[in-house]
Design a protein around this motif. Structure first.
Motif, PDB file in Angstrom:
ATOM      1  N   GLY A 108      38.618  45.138  40.697  1.00  0.00           N
ATOM      2  CA  GLY A 108      37.851  43.941  40.974  1.00  0.00           C
ATOM      3  C   GLY A 108      38.727  42.703  41.029  1.00  0.00           C
ATOM      4  O   GLY A 108      38.298  41.622  40.692  1.00  0.00           O
ATOM      5  N   VAL A 109      39.973  42.892  41.455  1.00  0.00           N
ATOM      6  CA  VAL A 109      40.939  41.797  41.492  1.00  0.00           C
ATOM      7  C   VAL A 109      41.047  41.303  42.922  1.00  0.00           C
ATOM      8  O   VAL A 109      41.103  42.091  43.861  1.00  0.00           O
ATOM      9  N   SER A 110      41.085  39.993  43.074  1.00  0.00           N
ATOM     10  CA  SER A 110      41.286  39.450  44.414  1.00  0.00           C
ATOM     11  C   SER A 110      42.722  38.998  44.544  1.00  0.00           C
ATOM     12  O   SER A 110      43.360  38.631  43.567  1.00  0.00           O
ATOM     13  N   HIS A 111      43.230  39.042  45.752  1.00  0.00           N
ATOM     14  CA  HIS A 111      44.605  38.655  46.016  1.00  0.00           C
ATOM     15  C   HIS A 111      44.606  37.498  47.006  1.00  0.00           C
ATOM     16  O   HIS A 111      44.046  37.601  48.076  1.00  0.00           O
ATOM     17  N   GLU A 112      45.182  36.413  46.580  1.00  0.00           N
ATOM     18  CA  GLU A 112      45.290  35.259  47.452  1.00  0.00           C
ATOM     19  C   GLU A 112      46.673  35.250  48.068  1.00  0.00           C
ATOM     20  O   GLU A 112      47.660  35.301  47.346  1.00  0.00           O
ATOM     21  N   ALA A 113      46.767  35.178  49.385  1.00  0.00           N
ATOM     22  CA  ALA A 113      48.072  35.189  50.055  1.00  0.00           C
ATOM     23  C   ALA A 113      48.651  33.803  50.142  1.00  0.00           C
ATOM     24  O   ALA A 113      48.031  32.831  50.098  1.00  0.00           O
TER      25      ALA A 113
ATOM     26  N   ASN B 111      42.676  48.665  47.763  1.00  0.00           N
ATOM     27  CA  ASN B 111      42.547  49.659  46.686  1.00  0.00           C
ATOM     28  C   ASN B 111      42.526  48.992  45.319  1.00  0.00           C
ATOM     29  O   ASN B 111      41.743  49.367  44.446  1.00  0.00           O
ATOM     30  N   VAL B 112      43.401  47.995  45.120  1.00  0.00           N
ATOM     31  CA  VAL B 112      43.442  47.282  43.846  1.00  0.00           C
ATOM     32  C   VAL B 112      42.139  46.536  43.611  1.00  0.00           C
ATOM     33  O   VAL B 112      41.569  46.581  42.521  1.00  0.00           O
ATOM     34  N   ARG B 113      41.660  45.845  44.646  1.00  0.00           N
ATOM     35  CA  ARG B 113      40.392  45.115  44.517  1.00  0.00           C
ATOM     36  C   ARG B 113      39.252  46.075  44.185  1.00  0.00           C
ATOM     37  O   ARG B 113      38.418  45.779  43.331  1.00  0.00           O
ATOM     38  N   ALA B 114      39.223  47.217  44.858  1.00  0.00           N
ATOM     39  CA  ALA B 114      38.143  48.180  44.626  1.00  0.00           C
ATOM     40  C   ALA B 114      38.224  48.764  43.214  1.00  0.00           C
ATOM     41  O   ALA B 114      37.197  48.938  42.555  1.00  0.00           O
ATOM     42  N   ARG B 115      39.432  49.024  42.756  1.00  0.00           N
ATOM     43  CA  ARG B 115      39.591  49.663  41.452  1.00  0.00           C
ATOM     44  C   ARG B 115      39.413  48.692  40.301  1.00  0.00           C
ATOM     45  O   ARG B 115      38.778  49.007  39.301  1.00  0.00           O
TER      46      ARG B 115
ATOM     47  N   ALA C 223      49.866  48.769  55.447  1.00  0.00           N
ATOM     48  CA  ALA C 223      49.984  49.450  54.157  1.00  0.00           C
ATOM     49  C   ALA C 223      49.672  48.492  53.009  1.00  0.00           C
ATOM     50  O   ALA C 223      48.946  48.842  52.072  1.00  0.00           O
ATOM     51  N   MET C 224      50.201  47.264  53.074  1.00  0.00           N
ATOM     52  CA  MET C 224      49.936  46.287  52.020  1.00  0.00           C
ATOM     53  C   MET C 224      48.458  45.913  51.971  1.00  0.00           C
ATOM     54  O   MET C 224      47.888  45.758  50.890  1.00  0.00           O
TER      55      MET C 224
END
Length: 90
Positions: A85-90, A79-83, A72-73
């Motif tokens: 254009g934000v990348s998430h670094e773990a 979805n956030v990246r697609a909407r 889910a995460m």
């Protein structure tokens, strides 16, 4: 009804009158009460939305319609990246 305002509130009311936004103390207080009512309406609406979402989630889990937390995460991040254009670094 008589209300005694603390000095800092009385000063705030006076500043609003001096600014020309309001004609008198009653108008300032009525505007504040109206904002309070709007805030309560928003809170109640959001609370009802959250309660409905919780019911939907509970019913889905009762029927075995659940998604693994990490899956889910990952979908949320995608979805956030697609909407946005934000990348998430773990």
């Amino acid at each position: 009804m008589q209300i005694v305002l603390p000095p800092e509130v009385e000063a705030l009311v006076q500043r609003q009158i001096t600014s020309g936004k309001y004609q008198n103390a009653i108008a300032v207080i009525l505007a504040g009460i109206k904002l309070l009512e709007q805030q309560e309406d928003i809170y109640q609406g959001r609370l009802q939305d959250l309660q409905q979402e919780a019911r939907i989630g509970w019913e889905a889990s009762e029927q075995g319609e659940v998604v693994d937390g990490s899956a889910a995460m990952a979908q949320i991040h995608a979805n956030v990246r697609a909407r946005y254009g934000v990348s998430h670094e773990a």
